[in-house]
Motif scaffolding. Structure first.
Motif, PDB file in Angstrom:
ATOM      1  N   LYS A  21       0.849  -1.206   0.000  1.00 37.41           N
ATOM      2  CA  LYS A  21       0.000   0.000   0.000  1.00 37.41           C
ATOM      3  C   LYS A  21       0.885   1.258   0.000  1.00 37.41           C
ATOM      4  N   GLY A  22       0.620   2.159  -0.900  1.00 31.35           N
ATOM      5  CA  GLY A  22       1.409   3.393  -0.978  1.00 31.35           C
ATOM      6  C   GLY A  22       2.659   3.262  -1.825  1.00 31.35           C
ATOM      7  N   GLY A  23       2.994   2.016  -2.202  1.00 34.71           N
ATOM      8  CA  GLY A  23       4.231   1.773  -2.936  1.00 34.71           C
ATOM      9  C   GLY A  23       4.021   1.567  -4.430  1.00 34.71           C
ATOM     10  N   TYR A  24       4.887   0.727  -5.021  1.00 34.05           N
ATOM     11  CA  TYR A  24       4.824   0.472  -6.469  1.00 34.05           C
ATOM     12  C   TYR A  24       3.566  -0.298  -6.849  1.00 34.05           C
ATOM     13  N   HIS A  25       3.200  -0.199  -8.107  1.00 33.58           N
ATOM     14  CA  HIS A  25       2.125  -1.024  -8.672  1.00 33.58           C
ATOM     15  C   HIS A  25       2.782  -2.241  -9.337  1.00 33.58           C
ATOM     16  N   ALA A  26       2.333  -3.446  -8.968  1.00 33.47           N
ATOM     17  CA  ALA A  26       2.891  -4.662  -9.578  1.00 33.47           C
ATOM     18  C   ALA A  26       2.345  -4.804 -10.995  1.00 33.47           C
ATOM     19  N   VAL A  27       3.258  -4.854 -11.954  1.00 31.73           N
ATOM     20  CA  VAL A  27       2.873  -4.938 -13.368  1.00 31.73           C
ATOM     21  C   VAL A  27       3.266  -6.301 -13.908  1.00 31.73           C
ATOM     22  N   ARG A  28       2.398  -6.865 -14.742  1.00 30.20           N
ATOM     23  CA  ARG A  28       2.736  -8.119 -15.429  1.00 30.20           C
ATOM     24  C   ARG A  28       2.745  -7.857 -16.928  1.00 30.20           C
ATOM     25  N   VAL A  29       3.599  -8.584 -17.622  1.00 27.10           N
ATOM     26  CA  VAL A  29       3.646  -8.447 -19.082  1.00 27.10           C
ATOM     27  C   VAL A  29       2.247  -8.707 -19.638  1.00 27.10           C
ATOM     28  N   GLY A  30       1.781  -7.831 -20.520  1.00 23.99           N
ATOM     29  CA  GLY A  30       0.450  -7.979 -21.103  1.00 23.99           C
ATOM     30  C   GLY A  30      -0.633  -7.204 -20.374  1.00 23.99           C
ATOM     31  N   ASP A  31      -0.292  -6.628 -19.190  1.00 26.64           N
ATOM     32  CA  ASP A  31      -1.281  -5.798 -18.482  1.00 26.64           C
ATOM     33  C   ASP A  31      -1.630  -4.578 -19.330  1.00 26.64           C
ATOM     34  N   SER A  32      -2.889  -4.146 -19.242  1.00 20.24           N
ATOM     35  CA  SER A  32      -3.293  -2.972 -20.028  1.00 20.24           C
ATOM     36  C   SER A  32      -3.592  -1.787 -19.121  1.00 20.24           C
ATOM     37  N   PHE A  33      -3.395  -0.588 -19.674  1.00 22.67           N
ATOM     38  CA  PHE A  33      -3.584   0.665 -18.942  1.00 22.67           C
ATOM     39  C   PHE A  33      -4.391   1.635 -19.794  1.00 22.67           C
ATOM     40  N   ALA A  34      -4.997   2.625 -19.128  1.00 21.24           N
ATOM     41  CA  ALA A  34      -5.771   3.671 -19.800  1.00 21.24           C
ATOM     42  C   ALA A  34      -6.826   3.057 -20.729  1.00 21.24           C
ATOM     43  N   ALA A  40       1.671  -3.356 -21.366  1.00 18.58           N
ATOM     44  CA  ALA A  40       3.033  -3.513 -20.828  1.00 18.58           C
ATOM     45  C   ALA A  40       3.780  -4.613 -21.568  1.00 18.58           C
ATOM     46  N   GLN A  41       5.028  -4.316 -21.991  1.00 19.53           N
ATOM     47  CA  GLN A  41       5.836  -5.277 -22.751  1.00 19.53           C
ATOM     48  C   GLN A  41       6.977  -5.865 -21.905  1.00 19.53           C
ATOM     49  N   ARG A  42       7.773  -4.990 -21.276  1.00 25.67           N
ATOM     50  CA  ARG A  42       8.840  -5.454 -20.372  1.00 25.67           C
ATOM     51  C   ARG A  42       9.286  -4.280 -19.519  1.00 25.67           C
ATOM     52  N   LYS A  43       9.880  -4.599 -18.356  1.00 21.31           N
ATOM     53  CA  LYS A  43      10.328  -3.530 -17.456  1.00 21.31           C
ATOM     54  C   LYS A  43      11.629  -2.937 -17.969  1.00 21.31           C
ATOM     55  N   LEU A  44      11.693  -1.616 -17.987  1.00 22.62           N
ATOM     56  CA  LEU A  44      12.912  -0.931 -18.438  1.00 22.62           C
ATOM     57  C   LEU A  44      13.781  -0.528 -17.263  1.00 22.62           C
ATOM     58  N   VAL A  52       9.451   1.947 -14.533  1.00 25.32           N
ATOM     59  CA  VAL A  52       9.259   2.359 -15.927  1.00 25.32           C
ATOM     60  C   VAL A  52       9.196   1.115 -16.809  1.00 25.32           C
ATOM     61  N   TRP A  53       8.162   1.086 -17.648  1.00 25.40           N
ATOM     62  CA  TRP A  53       7.924  -0.072 -18.513  1.00 25.40           C
ATOM     63  C   TRP A  53       7.915   0.313 -19.983  1.00 25.40           C
ATOM     64  N   LEU A  54       8.423  -0.585 -20.812  1.00 26.56           N
ATOM     65  CA  LEU A  54       8.192  -0.445 -22.249  1.00 26.56           C
ATOM     66  C   LEU A  54       6.739  -0.860 -22.468  1.00 26.56           C
ATOM     67  N   ALA A  55       5.998  -0.006 -23.148  1.00 21.91           N
ATOM     68  CA  ALA A  55       4.584  -0.320 -23.409  1.00 21.91           C
ATOM     69  C   ALA A  55       4.282  -0.092 -24.883  1.00 21.91           C
ATOM     70  N   GLU A 200      -0.438 -16.794 -22.022  1.00 19.16           N
ATOM     71  CA  GLU A 200      -1.215 -17.882 -21.406  1.00 19.16           C
ATOM     72  C   GLU A 200      -0.314 -18.744 -20.517  1.00 19.16           C
ATOM     73  N   GLY A 201      -0.950 -19.373 -19.528  1.00 22.18           N
ATOM     74  CA  GLY A 201      -0.273 -20.427 -18.760  1.00 22.18           C
ATOM     75  C   GLY A 201       0.643 -19.936 -17.662  1.00 22.18           C
ATOM     76  N   ASN A 202       0.889 -18.633 -17.578  1.00 17.58           N
ATOM     77  CA  ASN A 202       1.744 -18.129 -16.504  1.00 17.58           C
ATOM     78  C   ASN A 202       1.025 -16.968 -15.827  1.00 17.58           C
ATOM     79  N   PRO A 203       0.527 -17.197 -14.615  1.00 15.66           N
ATOM     80  CA  PRO A 203      -0.245 -16.148 -13.949  1.00 15.66           C
ATOM     81  C   PRO A 203       0.552 -14.868 -13.758  1.00 15.66           C
ATOM     82  N   ASN A 204       1.895 -14.978 -13.744  1.00  9.74           N
ATOM     83  CA  ASN A 204       2.725 -13.783 -13.560  1.00  9.74           C
ATOM     84  C   ASN A 204       3.199 -13.186 -14.875  1.00  9.74           C
ATOM     85  N   GLY A 205       2.640 -13.679 -15.961  1.00  6.09           N
ATOM     86  CA  GLY A 205       2.936 -13.066 -17.250  1.00  6.09           C
ATOM     87  C   GLY A 205       4.405 -12.980 -17.588  1.00  6.09           C
TER      88      GLY A 205
END
Length: 446
Positions: A21-34, A40-44, A52-55, A200-205
């Motif tokens: 809470k109050g910290g970073y947002h956990a992002v997974r590859v393939g997550d969508s925003f806006a 999201a493609q990969r963490k930069l 910062v993510w490549l999106a 698919e197949g990996n809950p953590n993307g």
């Protein structure tokens, strides 16, 4: 300190503790925003305030850098300030030609750790710090340094003259190349197919896997380093001498990024600004500052590009602080600080006596910049003399005497064309000076 537009922090991992809470947002590859616009493609990279993510922008069919701020109120406040600064920068530069990172969009994203402000920035390449490391801290060819300096100065002139903005944290890490050093890391040049949905197949993307792979690679690198320890200690890694790399193919066009610490010249937020090694003397002494602090940091950055080493690396010692050592290092290189300046700041009494001498560091070893460049970094006399003539005015202890970015752009050093160092190999220093002088005369005569 916030994170660069695409290179992020130069450290390896932000750690899992801040994903709360109050910290970073956990992002997974393939997550969508806006509303599905950005995927999201990969963490930069990451910074103290954000990741910062490549999106992939599905609306414009292009790659962008997505900066996701921590959600606590102080981080949200910092993001709003940065958005305000970046919006002003983008509004006054519709053609995107001023060598400053471009803000494309911003929005709020709600996640399990709170509401996060997000900034969409143009995708850029590696930082100048990565370039210095890639070149194995050898110092970059002066012609390349000139090209980089011109980009930085155009950016600073735009910020200072047209917008009244002080960057306040200029350093190699906060200047990004237009493209990546390694073409395979560039999503466009490498022909990367965008990920448009969560794998698919990996809950953590794929994120968990990449962390495991990173650990395995690190372990393998350590094992190789142990095996080749003896060769590495002789300056030979994998059987190749540790020489500087060829940077000819690398486009050194670059942009200023990371405006998390920037301020309006007439509305300053903090007394302590700038990363330690690039900090101007008036900031240490608390005697007030203006846009000329960026010019001091610019000179430190140019020196680091040309030599591979930081200009000042202060350390505390027995009986003296890091600040006092920093002031001593400045004076050893630039001469004694004028008494009026030395005793003129709110913190001056901590370091200087009433005569303008340091209280605890009494013996200074003076060595002017041009001598340092020749003795330590093996510059030719001509190169050292010309480069020092360019840098020294920027390192004036009187902030008001430092040239502006605009003034600096007129300096003859930026327009000297040097022979490549490889062409001079095998010649005596006298020959080098002669060649340098004749080359200089040709340019002056043109």
């Amino acid at each position: 300190m916030s994170c660069s537009a695409s290179s992020g922090s130069e450290e390896e991992d932000e750690g899992v503790d801040s994903y709360r809470k109050g910290g970073y947002h956990a992002v997974r590859v393939g997550d969508s925003f806006a509303g599905g616009r950005y995927i999201a493609q990969r963490k930069l990279g990451w910074g103290q305030f954000s990741t910062v993510w490549l999106a992939y922008d599905t609306q414009c069919s292009k790659y962008v850098a997505l900066k996701i701020q921590k959600s606590a109120p102080q981080f949200a406040q910092a993001a709003l300030h940065e958005i305000e600064v970046l919006s002003a920068i983008a509004d006054r530069d519709p053609s995107n030609s001023k060598y400053v990172v471009r803000l494309i969009n911003h929005f709020k994203h709600t996640g399990p750790n709170g509401q996060h402000l997000c900034m969409v920035l143009e995708f850029l390449g590696d930082s100048l710090l990565r370039l210095i490391r890639y070149n194995r801290y050898k110092g970059i060819d002066l012609n390349k340094v000139r090209e980089i300096c011109k980009c930085i100065l155009i950016g600073l002139d735009y910020l200072h003259s047209e917008l009244g903005i002080i960057h306040a944290d200029l350093k190699p890490e906060n200047i990004l190349l237009f493209s990546t050093i390694d073409p395979s890391k560039d999503p466009i040049r490498s022909g990367l197919t965008p990920i448009l949905e969560r794998p698919e197949g990996n809950p953590n993307g794929g994120v968990t896997m990449s962390v495991i792979e990173k650990k395995l690679k690190r372990r393998a690198r350590r094992a190789v380093a142990r095996l080749s320890g003896t060769r590495a200690s002789m300056g030979v890694v994998g059987g190749t001498p540790k020489s500087e790399r060829c940077l000819d193919a690398i486009d050194v066009g670059c942009k200023l990024v990371d405006f998390g610490n920037a301020c309006w010249a007439d509305k300053q937020l903090a007394e302590e600004i700038q990363t330690r090694q690039y900090r101007a003397p008036e900031v240490i002494l608390r005697s007030g500052y203006s846009s000329s602090v960026d010019m001091w940091s610019f000179a430190c950055t140019a020196f680091e590009l040309a030599t591979g080493e930081m200009m000042f690396t202060p350390k505390s010692g027995q009986g003296f602080s890091e600040d006092e050592d920093h002031l001593a290092l400045m004076m050893e290189l630039l001469g004694k600080m004028p008494r009026k300046i030395a005793i003129g700041g709110a913190q001056s009494k901590d370091y200087f006596d009433r005569h303008g001498d340091l209280k605890r560091i009494r013996r200074l070893k003076y060595r002017p910049l041009d001598r340092l460049l020749v003795d330590k970094f093996k510059f030719s006399d001509t190169d050292a003399h010309e480069f020092a003539k360019f840098l020294c005015p920027l390192l004036d202890f009187s902030p008001e005497k430092r040239p502006t970015a605009q003034h600096c752009m007129q300096h003859p050093w930026l327009n000297i064309k040097n022979l490549n160092q490889n062409e001079l190999k095998g010649e005596s220093n006298v020959d080098k000076v002669d060649v340098g002088m004749s080359k200089l005369q040709i340019n002056v005569g043109q």
